[in-house]
Write a protein that holds these residues in place. Structure first.
Motif, PDB file in Angstrom:
ATOM      1  N   ARG A   9       1.260  -1.053  -0.044  1.00  0.00           N
ATOM      2  CA  ARG A   9      -0.208   0.034  -0.062  1.00  0.00           C
ATOM      3  C   ARG A   9       1.153   1.226  -0.321  1.00  0.00           C
ATOM      4  O   ARG A   9       2.212   1.173   0.318  1.00  0.00           O
ATOM      5  CB  ARG A   9      -0.499   0.281   1.285  1.00  0.00           C
ATOM      6  N   SER A 171      -6.903   1.314   8.499  1.00  0.00           N
ATOM      7  CA  SER A 171      -5.722   1.902   7.503  1.00  0.00           C
ATOM      8  C   SER A 171      -6.644   1.241   6.311  1.00  0.00           C
ATOM      9  O   SER A 171      -6.584   1.920   5.188  1.00  0.00           O
ATOM     10  CB  SER A 171      -4.465   1.414   7.830  1.00  0.00           C
ATOM     11  N   TRP A 174      -9.334   4.557   6.553  1.00  0.00           N
ATOM     12  CA  TRP A 174      -8.107   5.875   6.360  1.00  0.00           C
ATOM     13  C   TRP A 174      -7.104   4.976   5.872  1.00  0.00           C
ATOM     14  O   TRP A 174      -6.038   4.621   5.925  1.00  0.00           O
ATOM     15  CB  TRP A 174      -8.561   6.066   7.712  1.00  0.00           C
ATOM     16  N   ASN A 175      -6.336   6.359   5.680  1.00  0.00           N
ATOM     17  CA  ASN A 175      -4.821   6.595   5.391  1.00  0.00           C
ATOM     18  C   ASN A 175      -4.043   6.039   6.247  1.00  0.00           C
ATOM     19  O   ASN A 175      -4.498   6.052   7.674  1.00  0.00           O
ATOM     20  CB  ASN A 175      -4.522   8.502   4.947  1.00  0.00           C
ATOM     21  N   TRP A 177      -0.882   6.952   7.000  1.00  0.00           N
ATOM     22  CA  TRP A 177      -0.582   7.750   7.823  1.00  0.00           C
ATOM     23  C   TRP A 177      -0.740   8.489   8.906  1.00  0.00           C
ATOM     24  O   TRP A 177      -0.145   8.741   9.989  1.00  0.00           O
ATOM     25  CB  TRP A 177       0.751   8.806   6.900  1.00  0.00           C
TER      26      TRP A 177
END
Length: 252
Positions: A9, A171, A174-175, A177
């Motif tokens: 990813r 994740s 959501w992103n 990071w």
């Protein structure tokens, strides 16, 4: 025949390869998370150890019994929820044992360096309530009781919650990071939740530790058994130093 590569990813290199598992939240994940959050809030808001003193007169042993029971139940739920990941990720690490054995001490050193840097930036080091309580337990209870709690159970539960669930599974929605930042903030917060006067020097060691654990976890392709090994190694070092250093020096 080589095993297929885990699709990488954005921001997550596939360092270690193995057929992927589903990263969907399950009911057992929900039960483990609900118990962890609920019990943690209960223990933070109520003096549960005082009730245990009715059975165990020594307040230190009573506190140990409460913490051990909490992490034992949370660990049991975490193992049930993540057993497939535990087997898979351990098998991946064993395919590259020298890499694994090298990453663990280097990560612990990185934590120590990062902590020193943050302390230099934020000001003189301060002992948190959580750390003081842990030191009291370690200086008052046999290492045969401390190691199962601080080195085996607690790191596993925390890596399952803060890395496996909050990054690995969250994740998907959501992103990664954003999830990493959330993991870091919440991991640091639970260790200073009992502080009456919050300050950056108090939280700095947990920010440094959490940042390295997040980095190791993502670098290894979301392998929380590697971050668990690093976390356990860091706690083991703390236990060894606590028993090696005279109590008088620890109290200064």
């Amino acid at each position: 025949m080589a095993s297929p590569e885990i699709p990488a990813r954005p921001g997550r290199p596939a360092v270690l390869s193995e057929p992927p598992l589903s990263y969907r939240f399950t009911r057992v994940d929900g039960a483990a998370l609900a118990f962890y959050v609920g019990a943690l809030l209960l223990l933070s808001l109520t003096p549960a150890a005082l009730a245990v003193t009715a059975v165990i007169e020594d307040p230190v042993l009573a506190s140990y019994a409460v913490n051990f029971t909490f992490y034992l139940i949370a660990g049991f739920l975490a193992v049930i929820a993540a057993r497939a990941y535990v087997v898979r990720e351990t098998r991946i690490l064993l395919t590259r044992p020298w890499l694994t054995l090298g990453v663990i001490p280097l990560s612990v050193i990185a934590m120590l360096v990062a902590t020193m840097v943050l302390v230099l930036i934020t000001g003189p080091p301060q002992t948190s309530v959580n750390q003081a309580a842990a030191q009291d337990l370690m200086t008052s209870v046999s290492p045969w009781l401390i190691v199962p709690l601080f080195v085996v159970l607690a790191p596993f539960v925390e890596e399952y919650i803060f890395r496996h669930l909050l990054i690995g599974k969250l994740s998907r929605r959501w992103n990664i990071w954003v999830c990493a930042l959330l993991s870091l903030m919440l991991f640091s917060a639970i260790h200073v939740v009992q502080e009456a006067d919050f300050s950056l020097p108090v939280v700095a060691p947990y920010l440094a530790m959490g940042a390295v654990l997040v980095g190791v976890y993502i670098w290894a392709g979301n392998n929380f058994m590697l971050s668990y090994a690093v976390h356990a190694a860091k706690n083991l070092l703390a236990v060894l130093l606590t028993y090696a250093v005279p109590v008088e020096l620890l109290q200064q």
